[in-house]
Structures are given as C-alpha cells and as structure tokens.
Design a protein around this motif. Structure first.
Motif, PDB file in Angstrom:
ATOM      1  N   GLU A 172       9.511  -2.931   1.323  1.00 40.08           N
ATOM      2  CA  GLU A 172       8.806  -2.247   0.242  1.00 40.08           C
ATOM      3  C   GLU A 172       7.291  -2.189   0.400  1.00 40.08           C
ATOM      4  O   GLU A 172       6.617  -1.608  -0.443  1.00 40.08           O
ATOM      5  N   THR A 173       6.754  -2.789   1.455  1.00 42.33           N
ATOM      6  CA  THR A 173       5.301  -2.800   1.653  1.00 42.33           C
ATOM      7  C   THR A 173       4.960  -2.457   3.105  1.00 42.33           C
ATOM      8  O   THR A 173       5.849  -2.371   3.954  1.00 42.33           O
ATOM      9  N   VAL A 174       3.672  -2.312   3.380  1.00 42.56           N
ATOM     10  CA  VAL A 174       3.231  -1.994   4.736  1.00 42.56           C
ATOM     11  C   VAL A 174       3.381  -3.175   5.687  1.00 42.56           C
ATOM     12  O   VAL A 174       3.221  -3.024   6.895  1.00 42.56           O
ATOM     13  N   ILE A 175       3.716  -4.349   5.145  1.00 44.23           N
ATOM     14  CA  ILE A 175       3.884  -5.522   6.008  1.00 44.23           C
ATOM     15  C   ILE A 175       4.969  -5.283   7.049  1.00 44.23           C
ATOM     16  O   ILE A 175       4.905  -5.799   8.164  1.00 44.23           O
ATOM     17  N   GLY A 176       5.950  -4.451   6.703  1.00 41.91           N
ATOM     18  CA  GLY A 176       7.016  -4.130   7.644  1.00 41.91           C
ATOM     19  C   GLY A 176       6.538  -3.380   8.867  1.00 41.91           C
ATOM     20  O   GLY A 176       7.266  -3.292   9.868  1.00 41.91           O
ATOM     21  N   GLU A 177       5.301  -2.836   8.816  1.00 41.55           N
ATOM     22  CA  GLU A 177       4.756  -2.081   9.940  1.00 41.55           C
ATOM     23  C   GLU A 177       3.743  -2.890  10.752  1.00 41.55           C
ATOM     24  O   GLU A 177       3.201  -2.389  11.735  1.00 41.55           O
ATOM     25  N   TYR A 178       3.504  -4.132  10.366  1.00 35.68           N
ATOM     26  CA  TYR A 178       2.524  -4.934  11.084  1.00 35.68           C
ATOM     27  C   TYR A 178       2.969  -5.223  12.510  1.00 35.68           C
ATOM     28  O   TYR A 178       4.152  -5.397  12.804  1.00 35.68           O
ATOM     29  N   LYS A 179       1.969  -5.310  13.373  1.00 33.76           N
ATOM     30  CA  LYS A 179       2.156  -5.732  14.760  1.00 33.76           C
ATOM     31  C   LYS A 179       1.027  -6.711  15.088  1.00 33.76           C
ATOM     32  O   LYS A 179       0.029  -6.779  14.375  1.00 33.76           O
ATOM     33  N   ALA A 180       1.192  -7.470  16.146  1.00 31.92           N
ATOM     34  CA  ALA A 180       0.113  -8.347  16.586  1.00 31.92           C
ATOM     35  C   ALA A 180      -1.130  -7.488  16.835  1.00 31.92           C
ATOM     36  O   ALA A 180      -1.072  -6.470  17.523  1.00 31.92           O
ATOM     37  N   GLY A 181      -2.232  -7.884  16.234  1.00 32.04           N
ATOM     38  CA  GLY A 181      -3.469  -7.119  16.359  1.00 32.04           C
ATOM     39  C   GLY A 181      -3.767  -6.234  15.167  1.00 32.04           C
ATOM     40  O   GLY A 181      -4.891  -5.720  15.049  1.00 32.04           O
ATOM     41  N   SER A 182      -2.799  -6.048  14.260  1.00 30.79           N
ATOM     42  CA  SER A 182      -3.038  -5.233  13.067  1.00 30.79           C
ATOM     43  C   SER A 182      -4.151  -5.838  12.222  1.00 30.79           C
ATOM     44  O   SER A 182      -4.252  -7.054  12.094  1.00 30.79           O
ATOM     45  N   GLN A 183      -4.983  -4.973  11.645  1.00 28.11           N
ATOM     46  CA  GLN A 183      -6.066  -5.402  10.771  1.00 28.11           C
ATOM     47  C   GLN A 183      -5.588  -5.332   9.318  1.00 28.11           C
ATOM     48  O   GLN A 183      -4.979  -4.337   8.907  1.00 28.11           O
ATOM     49  N   VAL A 184      -5.865  -6.380   8.520  1.00 31.68           N
ATOM     50  CA  VAL A 184      -5.382  -6.434   7.145  1.00 31.68           C
ATOM     51  C   VAL A 184      -6.500  -6.836   6.190  1.00 31.68           C
ATOM     52  O   VAL A 184      -7.385  -7.621   6.533  1.00 31.68           O
ATOM     53  N   ASN A 185      -6.462  -6.265   4.985  1.00 35.56           N
ATOM     54  CA  ASN A 185      -7.432  -6.608   3.955  1.00 35.56           C
ATOM     55  C   ASN A 185      -7.055  -7.940   3.315  1.00 35.56           C
ATOM     56  O   ASN A 185      -5.896  -8.142   2.929  1.00 35.56           O
ATOM     57  N   LEU A 186      -8.021  -8.838   3.171  1.00 37.89           N
ATOM     58  CA  LEU A 186      -7.782 -10.143   2.570  1.00 37.89           C
ATOM     59  C   LEU A 186      -8.654 -10.323   1.330  1.00 37.89           C
ATOM     60  O   LEU A 186      -9.843 -10.018   1.349  1.00 37.89           O
ATOM     61  N   LYS A 221     -16.890  -0.185   5.538  1.00 37.45           N
ATOM     62  CA  LYS A 221     -17.445  -1.176   6.462  1.00 37.45           C
ATOM     63  C   LYS A 221     -16.742  -2.522   6.358  1.00 37.45           C
ATOM     64  O   LYS A 221     -16.523  -3.196   7.370  1.00 37.45           O
ATOM     65  N   TYR A 222     -16.365  -2.910   5.151  1.00 39.57           N
ATOM     66  CA  TYR A 222     -15.858  -4.269   4.930  1.00 39.57           C
ATOM     67  C   TYR A 222     -14.353  -4.354   4.676  1.00 39.57           C
ATOM     68  O   TYR A 222     -13.852  -5.417   4.323  1.00 39.57           O
ATOM     69  N   THR A 223     -13.641  -3.253   4.872  1.00 40.11           N
ATOM     70  CA  THR A 223     -12.185  -3.256   4.686  1.00 40.11           C
ATOM     71  C   THR A 223     -11.494  -2.574   5.850  1.00 40.11           C
ATOM     72  O   THR A 223     -12.146  -2.037   6.751  1.00 40.11           O
ATOM     73  N   GLY A 224     -10.179  -2.561   5.794  1.00 37.51           N
ATOM     74  CA  GLY A 224      -9.402  -1.915   6.843  1.00 37.51           C
ATOM     75  C   GLY A 224      -9.472  -0.405   6.833  1.00 37.51           C
ATOM     76  O   GLY A 224      -8.914   0.245   7.726  1.00 37.51           O
ATOM     77  N   PHE A 225     -10.148   0.186   5.839  1.00 36.45           N
ATOM     78  CA  PHE A 225     -10.241   1.642   5.788  1.00 36.45           C
ATOM     79  C   PHE A 225     -10.929   2.217   7.019  1.00 36.45           C
ATOM     80  O   PHE A 225     -10.758   3.384   7.344  1.00 36.45           O
ATOM     81  N   ALA A 226     -11.678   1.409   7.704  1.00 36.23           N
ATOM     82  CA  ALA A 226     -12.330   1.863   8.935  1.00 36.23           C
ATOM     83  C   ALA A 226     -11.299   2.211  10.008  1.00 36.23           C
ATOM     84  O   ALA A 226     -11.594   2.958  10.944  1.00 36.23           O
ATOM     85  N   HIS A 227     -10.063   1.687   9.863  1.00 33.77           N
ATOM     86  CA  HIS A 227      -9.034   1.892  10.877  1.00 33.77           C
ATOM     87  C   HIS A 227      -7.923   2.840  10.409  1.00 33.77           C
ATOM     88  O   HIS A 227      -7.002   3.126  11.161  1.00 33.77           O
ATOM     89  N   GLY A 252     -10.249   8.317 -13.755  1.00 33.97           N
ATOM     90  CA  GLY A 252     -11.011   7.094 -13.956  1.00 33.97           C
ATOM     91  C   GLY A 252     -10.179   5.832 -13.902  1.00 33.97           C
ATOM     92  O   GLY A 252     -10.732   4.730 -13.900  1.00 33.97           O
ATOM     93  N   ASP A 253      -8.841   5.975 -13.840  1.00 38.13           N
ATOM     94  CA  ASP A 253      -7.988   4.799 -13.713  1.00 38.13           C
ATOM     95  C   ASP A 253      -8.163   4.156 -12.347  1.00 38.13           C
ATOM     96  O   ASP A 253      -8.614   4.801 -11.392  1.00 38.13           O
ATOM     97  N   SER A 254      -7.787   2.894 -12.259  1.00 38.79           N
ATOM     98  CA  SER A 254      -7.873   2.159 -10.996  1.00 38.79           C
ATOM     99  C   SER A 254      -6.488   2.019 -10.368  1.00 38.79           C
ATOM    100  O   SER A 254      -5.521   1.693 -11.064  1.00 38.79           O
ATOM    101  N   ILE A 255      -6.418   2.259  -9.076  1.00 36.28           N
ATOM    102  CA  ILE A 255      -5.197   2.032  -8.307  1.00 36.28           C
ATOM    103  C   ILE A 255      -5.575   1.221  -7.076  1.00 36.28           C
ATOM    104  O   ILE A 255      -6.440   1.628  -6.291  1.00 36.28           O
ATOM    105  N   ALA A 256      -4.938   0.060  -6.925  1.00 34.51           N
ATOM    106  CA  ALA A 256      -5.178  -0.757  -5.739  1.00 34.51           C
ATOM    107  C   ALA A 256      -4.479  -0.093  -4.558  1.00 34.51           C
ATOM    108  O   ALA A 256      -3.271   0.151  -4.592  1.00 34.51           O
ATOM    109  N   THR A 257      -5.252   0.215  -3.534  1.00 34.69           N
ATOM    110  CA  THR A 257      -4.752   0.908  -2.354  1.00 34.69           C
ATOM    111  C   THR A 257      -4.940  -0.008  -1.156  1.00 34.69           C
ATOM    112  O   THR A 257      -6.057  -0.198  -0.687  1.00 34.69           O
ATOM    113  N   ASN A 258      -3.848  -0.628  -0.717  1.00 35.49           N
ATOM    114  CA  ASN A 258      -3.915  -1.693   0.287  1.00 35.49           C
ATOM    115  C   ASN A 258      -4.881  -2.795  -0.143  1.00 35.49           C
ATOM    116  O   ASN A 258      -5.628  -3.348   0.660  1.00 35.49           O
TER     117      ASN A 258
END
Length: 220
Positions: free
Chosen positions: A167-181, A69-75, A39-45
């Motif tokens: 330390e984060t997924v930002i190191g894997e970003y490329k042009a065109g990457s989808q990100v949660n805001l 539908k509304y997050t990057g989990f679709a990708h 029941g704990d919460s963990i922020a995942t991306n």
C-alpha cells in the motif's frame, strides 16, 4: 498535522518548472478528494504540500526550491509513486504518531532482506539527525509512521509487513533509494527543554557532557 498512516498511493504525472520552484501534479489514486478544498494540506511522501488546484482524481501543489533541496523531491520524476495522506481531523483515529510534514533530512536505503512474513530494511540517516532516532521510537519514512527496531550509529532498521509494502512506496525501495525522514517531534522538544535557561542564549544547540552535568542530568 498528520499521523503517518498512508491513505493512498499516488503518481506524479507532471513536473512543471517555475524558476527554481516546481508546480507538481499528482494523480491521487484511491485518495478521497470529495472533501478537499483549495489551501488544504496533503502529505506527499511525507512533505506537507498545499493544494493550489484539484479535481476528482488529481491535485496540484507548488514545491519551493528550499523543499526540493532538503527532500527527495530532487530525485522525483514523472511516473514516480508517492505516499498520500490528508491532514488529520480531530475526530480521526490516531493510528501512527504526530507527524508535521516537515522533513528533517534525506536517508538512504542500505539493504533490504526478505524474511517471508516481513522485510528487514536498513536506512542510513544523516548524521545530524541520528541523535533523535531511538530503539522502539517512532520515525516517519516517506510519510509512513514506523517503529525503529534497531539502531547502529546513524543507521536504523525497520520491519515492514506485506500490507505496508503493498500500500505504500516502500514496496518499490531498492538499495540506494533516497527517502524523506522526519524524526519524532517529541525528541526535539525534549532537547530544547534540556537547554533550560540556556535556550534563549545565541549559542549552538549541541548538548555536551559538561552541559548535562552542569544542569543536573549526570551524577558528579
């Protein structure tokens, strides 16, 4: 509630379809799971997910069709890296800003420029949340609390230091990457307060120049 200070880099190890929803299994990497309970919460991306199963080095969470539908989990797919942060405690250091884990929209990485000591990243935000993004304001990108260094229309620029890249997924970003805001929640409260007596009326939330003038925010 979270702070946007990522504690660990995890990996999606399983995506199990349950109708339109997904049961997600995440390898928790160096995240301390010793005090995690069901029941704990963990922020995942940047998405607040509820732990429905866990072990010493993993947890499972259900992701609804609405969230997909509304997050990057679709990708996302098996092997995708994700930023992890456990919900904050009252005694924690507040190193970032107030993060709810409720994603406002999915942005797109426009460009990445390496300047040596930092990396410059431009992100295109959805048009409907652009009004909440301000120069030197805070924004959450895939769960990371960051400062907006420049704004041009719906696009905004970030300066990312090497530690954050590592330390984060930002190191894997490329042009065109989808990100949660997720925009700063304070901006949304200000918008609501500015509606004043009209807040209870069943109208849209658009604030026009006429509305600002009527309520004394503009000189006549």
């Amino acid at each position: 509630m979270f702070t946007g200070i990522v504690a660990a880099l995890g990996t999606i190890t399983k995506l199990h379809r349950r109708g339109e929803d997904i049961r997600l299994t995440v390898s928790s990497g160096k995240l301390d799971m010793s005090d995690v309970a069901l029941g704990d919460s963990i922020a995942t991306n940047g998405v607040c997910l509820t732990v429905v199963e866990f072990g010493n080095d993993y947890y499972c969470a259900d992701v609804s069709a609405e969230t997909i539908k509304y997050t990057g989990f679709a990708h996302y797919s098996t092997g995708s890296k994700v930023n992890l942060e456990k919900a904050m405690r009252p005694t924690d250091r507040f190193g970032g800003h107030i993060v709810s884990g409720h994603v406002d929209g999915v942005g797109t990485i426009n460009s990445i420029t390496d300047h040596g000591e930092y990396v410059e990243i431009w992100v295109e935000a959805p048009a409907d949340i652009a009004k909440y993004i301000a120069h030197k304001g805070s924004i959450t990108v895939d769960g990371v609390s960051l400062t907006v260094n420049e704004v041009q229309g719906a696009a905004f620029m970030l300066w990312i230091i090497p530690h954050t890249l590592q330390e984060t997924v930002i190191g894997e970003y490329k042009a065109g990457s989808q990100v949660n805001l997720e925009v700063d929640v304070v901006a949304r409260y200000i918008e609501r307060l500015m509606q004043g007596k009209h807040a209870a009326e069943p109208t849209n939330n658009d604030i026009s120049m006429a509305f600002l003038a009527e309520n004394g925010f503009l000189k006549k």
